[in-house]
Structure formats: C-alpha cells, structure tokens
Design a protein around this motif. Structure first.
Motif, mmCIF file in Angstrom:
data_model
loop_
_atom_site.group_PDB
_atom_site.id
_atom_site.type_symbol
_atom_site.label_atom_id
_atom_site.label_comp_id
_atom_site.label_asym_id
_atom_site.label_seq_id
_atom_site.Cartn_x
_atom_site.Cartn_y
_atom_site.Cartn_z
ATOM 1 N N VAL A 80 -7.811 -1.038 -7.776
ATOM 2 C CA VAL A 80 -8.681 -1.672 -6.782
ATOM 3 C C VAL A 80 -8.086 -1.634 -5.378
ATOM 4 N N GLY A 81 -7.025 -0.842 -5.196
ATOM 5 C CA GLY A 81 -6.464 -0.635 -3.866
ATOM 6 C C GLY A 81 -5.541 -1.727 -3.375
ATOM 7 N N LEU A 82 -4.925 -2.477 -4.293
ATOM 8 C CA LEU A 82 -4.056 -3.583 -3.892
ATOM 9 C C LEU A 82 -2.664 -3.463 -4.484
ATOM 10 N N ALA A 83 -2.182 -2.250 -4.648
ATOM 11 C CA ALA A 83 -0.866 -2.043 -5.253
ATOM 12 C C ALA A 83 0.241 -2.752 -4.478
ATOM 13 N N ASP A 84 0.079 -2.863 -3.172
ATOM 14 C CA ASP A 84 1.120 -3.472 -2.330
ATOM 15 C C ASP A 84 0.957 -4.977 -2.163
ATOM 16 N N HIS A 85 0.005 -5.571 -2.866
ATOM 17 C CA HIS A 85 -0.264 -7.005 -2.694
ATOM 18 C C HIS A 85 -0.059 -7.791 -3.981
ATOM 19 N N ALA A 86 0.625 -7.206 -4.941
ATOM 20 C CA ALA A 86 0.767 -7.829 -6.264
ATOM 21 C C ALA A 86 1.424 -9.196 -6.207
ATOM 22 N N ASN A 87 2.340 -9.409 -5.269
ATOM 23 C CA ASN A 87 3.099 -10.662 -5.228
ATOM 24 C C ASN A 87 2.540 -11.681 -4.240
ATOM 25 N N GLN A 88 1.392 -11.378 -3.647
ATOM 26 C CA GLN A 88 0.775 -12.324 -2.721
ATOM 27 C C GLN A 88 -0.169 -13.258 -3.465
ATOM 28 N N ARG A 89 -0.245 -14.491 -2.957
ATOM 29 C CA ARG A 89 -1.146 -15.473 -3.543
ATOM 30 C C ARG A 89 -2.507 -15.404 -2.862
ATOM 31 N N PRO A 90 -3.553 -15.946 -3.491
ATOM 32 C CA PRO A 90 -4.899 -15.839 -2.930
ATOM 33 C C PRO A 90 -5.012 -16.274 -1.477
ATOM 34 N N THR A 132 -20.700 -10.463 -3.612
ATOM 35 C CA THR A 132 -20.503 -10.245 -2.171
ATOM 36 C C THR A 132 -21.055 -11.403 -1.346
ATOM 37 N N GLY A 133 -21.439 -12.509 -1.987
ATOM 38 C CA GLY A 133 -22.122 -13.600 -1.305
ATOM 39 C C GLY A 133 -21.303 -14.268 -0.222
ATOM 40 N N GLN A 134 -19.962 -14.246 -0.331
ATOM 41 C CA GLN A 134 -19.114 -14.890 0.661
ATOM 42 C C GLN A 134 -18.430 -13.884 1.584
ATOM 43 N N LEU A 135 -18.917 -12.645 1.566
ATOM 44 C CA LEU A 135 -18.276 -11.592 2.341
ATOM 45 C C LEU A 135 -19.213 -11.073 3.424
ATOM 46 N N ASP A 136 -18.636 -10.528 4.499
ATOM 47 C CA ASP A 136 -19.466 -9.892 5.509
ATOM 48 C C ASP A 136 -20.057 -8.605 4.934
ATOM 49 N N SER A 137 -21.047 -8.046 5.618
ATOM 50 C CA SER A 137 -21.801 -6.925 5.057
ATOM 51 C C SER A 137 -20.924 -5.702 4.798
ATOM 52 N N GLU A 138 -20.004 -5.411 5.689
ATOM 53 C CA GLU A 138 -19.154 -4.233 5.501
ATOM 54 C C GLU A 138 -18.223 -4.411 4.307
ATOM 55 N N THR A 139 -17.594 -5.585 4.218
ATOM 56 C CA THR A 139 -16.706 -5.856 3.089
ATOM 57 C C THR A 139 -17.498 -5.911 1.790
ATOM 58 N N GLY A 140 -18.693 -6.505 1.856
ATOM 59 C CA GLY A 140 -19.539 -6.567 0.669
ATOM 60 C C GLY A 140 -19.888 -5.189 0.151
ATOM 61 N N ARG A 141 -20.204 -4.294 1.058
ATOM 62 C CA ARG A 141 -20.523 -2.932 0.633
ATOM 63 C C ARG A 141 -19.323 -2.264 -0.029
ATOM 64 N N SER A 142 -18.132 -2.498 0.504
ATOM 65 C CA SER A 142 -16.935 -1.887 -0.091
ATOM 66 C C SER A 142 -16.692 -2.422 -1.498
ATOM 67 N N ILE A 143 -17.019 -3.690 -1.728
ATOM 68 C CA ILE A 143 -16.874 -4.270 -3.065
ATOM 69 C C ILE A 143 -17.871 -3.635 -4.027
ATOM 70 N N MET A 144 -19.109 -3.440 -3.585
ATOM 71 C CA MET A 144 -20.093 -2.781 -4.439
ATOM 72 C C MET A 144 -19.719 -1.332 -4.715
ATOM 73 N N GLU A 145 -19.146 -0.661 -3.725
ATOM 74 C CA GLU A 145 -18.685 0.716 -3.936
ATOM 75 C C GLU A 145 -17.542 0.744 -4.944
ATOM 76 N N LEU A 146 -16.696 -0.296 -4.907
ATOM 77 C CA LEU A 146 -15.621 -0.396 -5.886
ATOM 78 C C LEU A 146 -16.192 -0.588 -7.292
ATOM 79 N N LEU A 147 -17.171 -1.465 -7.442
ATOM 80 C CA LEU A 147 -17.802 -1.641 -8.746
ATOM 81 C C LEU A 147 -18.421 -0.337 -9.230
ATOM 82 N N ARG A 148 -19.039 0.391 -8.310
ATOM 83 C CA ARG A 148 -19.618 1.697 -8.646
ATOM 84 C C ARG A 148 -18.530 2.641 -9.167
#
Length: 254
Positions: free
Chosen positions: A155-165, A195-211
């Motif tokens: 999901v493109g977060l290899a460098d964020h494994a040790n970060q908290r939410p 994507t309900g809590q995300l802006d439109s651009e970020t929401g689209r990237s999440i849907m593309e990830l699900l795709r």
C-alpha cells in the motif's frame, strides 16, 4: 472482461492468497434480502427484498443517499447483523446456517473490513495495527511481522511501519487500514465510505489502491460510497433507494 481488468501497474502479490481464490461461483450471493427495525407503526424497512451477486475478483460499488440501506447491507453481508428475511451466501457458505461463533470465524478468516473512521489503535505502530488480525489467529510473531511489512509495502507505506496513526495523514491511515484488512488473506473486503473523511484527490488514490488490490490479490471488494466521481473505478455500480435496487451499471470494456 470488465472495464478495469486489463489495467496495468499492478502491485506485486503478497503471498497469502485467500482460500477461496480457486473456488467457483460468486463470492457473494444475496437473495430476497430484507431487514426491518422496530415493530408496528414504528417499523423501518431498511432493505426491501433485494437480490444480486458479486463475482470473484470484482470491485462492486454501492451508491445511494444516506438512509438508502448501504450500511445495513454491508453489515448483513459481513455477518455483523442478521436479516429479517432472505438469504446471504458468502464464498458458498449460507450465513443463515451459522451460529455466532461461526459468523465470528467467518469474519476473522474470510472478510476484511475498511471503515470511514480508519479504526486504527492509536498506541500501536502501523505494522502492529496491520498485525492485529494475525494476532487473533495466533500467527507466529516472525511470520506476522514479515507479512505486516509486506502489506505496508503493497500500500506504499514501507517507510512508515514504525509510525503511529497520529503521525500519519488521513490517506496514510486509510492505507494502513487496507493493509490490515488484507492481513489474513480474505476473499472479500467490505469498505463502508472509505474515502468519507478524505479530500477528493486523496479519496481517489484510495479507490485506485483498492482497484489495484483487486487485481494483485484476487480479492473481491464491496464498497459503499457517496462520491459519484469514484464510480468509474468500479467494475459494477449498484444503486440503492429506500432499501431497493433501482439501477445496476455493468459497463464493459470497449
């Protein structure tokens, strides 16, 4: 072939494949499904006898206004609620024939959930959040850690494994939630307004990830969304109105 099956830029498969990947028949089959709340004059009919199926490896979007029955339907398919009437089969298993322990096992082993509010545990790192479903299945720590890092890379977060939410953006938190949903290699992911809590651009990237997840993991996705701009990324769109299906869009590739 549906309109998105020929798309490229597919991420690398993560290894743990759902047990249903080679099975036949639809992943989800809903027949004359009804759900009512309350009694007498106060009865609310949330679903009014709907029927549809979702094929394996398909991304199906549910659209409709608030109160149309989308969340009720997702809760029923996910085994979080029981219908008033009708039936649901998931991966060939009749949910009506399962007791609470059976439904719990089904959710744990065959379904991944993605929520609008992300649902991450604040005190755990991204990798630890992804590992929670595997802890419940008593996966060995070394295997759990390896798969969590593999999924975060997916999901493109290899460098964020040790970060908290709290140290991640909303889009990054939702990516962690998607990785967590994939942890146990489910056959079905249920996403309620992801994507309900995300802006439109970020929401689209999440849907593309699900795709992309549908293509790489062979998983089926059933997603509810209000955003009409995201419908083009689905294989099929089912519109609900007052608990009934009013339209289905199964657009084929040219």
């Amino acid at each position: 072939m549906t309109r998105h099956q020929a798309a490229d830029s597919t991420p690398t498969t993560t290894g743990a494949t759902a047990t249903s990947a080679t099975a036949t028949g639809p992943m989800v089959a809903v027949t004359d499904l009804r759900r009512s709340f309350g009694t007498g004059e106060r009865t609310v009919h949330a679903l009014r006898g709907i029927s549809f199926s979702v094929g394996r490896g398909e991304l199906t979007a549910l659209k409709g206004r608030s109160g149309s029955g989308k969340t009720t339907l997702l809760n029923l398919v996910g085994g979080l609620d029981a219908p008033t009437g009708g039936s649901i089969a998931l991966d060939g298993i009749d949910l009506g024939g399962l007791d609470e322990d059976g439904r719990l096992a089904l959710r744990r082993e065959r379904i991944g959930f993605v929520f609008q509010s992300f649902g991450l545990i604040p005190m755990l790192t991204a990798a630890e959040n992804v590992g929670v479903p595997m802890r419940l299945r008593k996966v060995l720590p070394a295997e759990r850690e390896e798969r969590a890092h593999t999924l975060l890379a997916l999901v493109g977060l290899a460098d964020h494994a040790n970060q908290r939410p709290g140290e991640l953006s909303g889009g990054q938190q939702q990516r962690v939630a998607i990785a967590r949903a994939l942890a146990n290699g489910p056959g079905l992911i249920i996403a309620d307004e992801p994507t309900g809590q995300l802006d439109s651009e970020t929401g689209r990237s999440i849907m593309e990830l699900l795709r992309a997840v549908v293509r790489s993991e062979g998983v089926t996705v059933l997603v509810a969304t209000h955003d009409p701009t995201l419908m083009e990324l689905a294989d099929r769109v089912i519109e609900l109105h007052d608990g009934r299906i009013v339209e289905e869009d199964v657009e084929q590739a040219a």
